[in-house]
Design a protein around this motif. Structure first.
Motif, PDB file in Angstrom:
ATOM      1  N   LEU A 151      93.705 -14.260  16.267  1.00 23.61           N
ATOM      2  CA  LEU A 151      93.273 -14.064  14.888  1.00 23.61           C
ATOM      3  C   LEU A 151      92.242 -15.089  14.447  1.00 23.61           C
ATOM      4  O   LEU A 151      91.654 -14.945  13.364  1.00 23.61           O
ATOM      5  CB  LEU A 151      94.491 -14.111  13.955  1.00 23.61           C
ATOM      6  CG  LEU A 151      95.567 -13.054  14.235  1.00 23.61           C
ATOM      7  CD1 LEU A 151      96.771 -13.267  13.336  1.00 23.61           C
ATOM      8  CD2 LEU A 151      95.007 -11.648  14.032  1.00 23.61           C
ATOM      9  N   GLU A 152      92.018 -16.116  15.264  1.00 18.51           N
ATOM     10  CA  GLU A 152      91.071 -17.162  14.901  1.00 18.51           C
ATOM     11  C   GLU A 152      89.674 -16.904  15.465  1.00 18.51           C
ATOM     12  O   GLU A 152      88.759 -17.679  15.226  1.00 18.51           O
ATOM     13  CB  GLU A 152      91.589 -18.518  15.400  1.00 18.51           C
ATOM     14  CG  GLU A 152      92.952 -18.882  14.801  1.00 18.51           C
ATOM     15  CD  GLU A 152      93.576 -20.091  15.477  1.00 18.51           C
ATOM     16  OE1 GLU A 152      93.060 -20.505  16.540  1.00 18.51           O
ATOM     17  OE2 GLU A 152      94.568 -20.620  14.947  1.00 18.51           O
ATOM     18  N   ILE A 153      89.528 -15.807  16.251  1.00 21.92           N
ATOM     19  CA  ILE A 153      88.253 -15.504  16.886  1.00 21.92           C
ATOM     20  C   ILE A 153      87.857 -14.067  16.565  1.00 21.92           C
ATOM     21  O   ILE A 153      88.678 -13.158  16.646  1.00 21.92           O
ATOM     22  CB  ILE A 153      88.335 -15.692  18.418  1.00 21.92           C
ATOM     23  CG1 ILE A 153      88.630 -17.162  18.745  1.00 21.92           C
ATOM     24  CG2 ILE A 153      87.043 -15.263  19.088  1.00 21.92           C
ATOM     25  CD1 ILE A 153      88.791 -17.427  20.222  1.00 21.92           C
ATOM     26  N   THR A 154      86.611 -13.860  16.229  1.00 17.29           N
ATOM     27  CA  THR A 154      86.104 -12.521  15.928  1.00 17.29           C
ATOM     28  C   THR A 154      85.007 -12.147  16.932  1.00 17.29           C
ATOM     29  O   THR A 154      84.500 -12.990  17.676  1.00 17.29           O
ATOM     30  CB  THR A 154      85.536 -12.457  14.504  1.00 17.29           C
ATOM     31  OG1 THR A 154      84.489 -13.428  14.376  1.00 17.29           O
ATOM     32  CG2 THR A 154      86.620 -12.750  13.475  1.00 17.29           C
ATOM     33  N   GLY A 155      84.649 -10.863  16.923  1.00 20.84           N
ATOM     34  CA  GLY A 155      83.553 -10.405  17.765  1.00 20.84           C
ATOM     35  C   GLY A 155      83.931 -10.129  19.202  1.00 20.84           C
ATOM     36  O   GLY A 155      83.045 -10.031  20.062  1.00 20.84           O
ATOM     37  N   ILE A 156      85.211 -10.007  19.504  1.00 19.94           N
ATOM     38  CA  ILE A 156      85.663  -9.742  20.873  1.00 19.94           C
ATOM     39  C   ILE A 156      85.835  -8.236  21.065  1.00 19.94           C
ATOM     40  O   ILE A 156      86.424  -7.553  20.221  1.00 19.94           O
ATOM     41  CB  ILE A 156      87.003 -10.463  21.158  1.00 19.94           C
ATOM     42  CG1 ILE A 156      86.799 -11.977  21.104  1.00 19.94           C
ATOM     43  CG2 ILE A 156      87.554 -10.060  22.516  1.00 19.94           C
ATOM     44  CD1 ILE A 156      88.077 -12.762  21.319  1.00 19.94           C
TER      45      ILE A 156
END
Length: 212
Positions: A151-156
């Motif tokens: 939830l701490e990383i986007t764009g995956i």
């Protein structure tokens, strides 16, 4: 419906409500996105709706890596992840071969805030070998497919194609199974030989004495 003592079981609405609550909590700990609703108790239903989003279906990574399955030294090494529920602070460990790719893709670290869901199952076929090494057939089993989301990383890109069937065939597995079969056959022959020798000794012992 009687219980083990023969007394009638009287299941009431409160009992059913409690069963739903505990069942949902168990499923949440396993990674399912579920919640218990109680139509008869609107205050409980409203409290579930107003529960902060950062506590529901969110988990903190405690540890991860690859080690012996169930931490038992005789088992093979399998990727695992241990997480803590934010609401009850309960720690849960899950295992799975595909977890390694999931953790790499999601850049998982200790303390990462994640979501975990089951994405289905994979049919696993384990070959059964004859003494000559040919395949006689397959044993079938199923394993869970886990989906992780950091939830701490986007764009995956999380559109991952998963195998619906997996055949566990390798030379080491074949060699191990054949060696076990040969060892079993050898031990069986020794046991039968010892049993025959014991019967022969008893027969001779009986012939050397008369009773009456």
């Amino acid at each position: 419906m009687p219980d083990n003592q023969g007394e009638r079981i009287n299941i009431r609405k409160n009992d059913l409500r409690e069963l739903r609550t505990h069942f949902a909590a168990k499923l949440q700990a396993l990674g399912y996105d579920v919640k218990a609703t109680h139509k008869q108790d609107f205050s409980l239903k409203n409290s579930i709706k107003s529960e902060p989003d950062n506590l529901r279906n969110r988990y903190e990574v405690v540890d991860f890596g690859k080690t012996n399955y169930q931490f038992y030294i005789k088992n093979k090494e399998v990727p695992f992840i241990k997480y803590r529920t934010l609401k009850s602070q309960k720690e849960v460990t899950i295992w799975g071969k595909e977890l390694q790719q999931e953790m790499i893709r999601e850049r998982i670290m200790k303390g990462s805030l994640i979501k975990i869901k089951k994405g289905g199952v994979t049919k696993v076929k384990v070959p059964i070998f004859s003494e000559e090494g040919s395949i006689l057939g397959y044993k079938e089993a199923k394993k869970n497919q886990w989906k992780l989301e950091n939830l701490e990383i986007t764009g995956i890109d999380r559109n991952v194609m998963r195998e619906k069937e997996e055949i566990l065939f390798d030379t080491n597995r074949q060699s191990t199974q054949l060696n076990k079969k040969r060892e079993f056959t050898k031990n069986k022959a020794v046991i039968l030989k010892n049993a025959i020798n014991q019967d022969e000794e008893k027969r001779r012992f009986g012939l050397g004495f008369s009773f009456g």
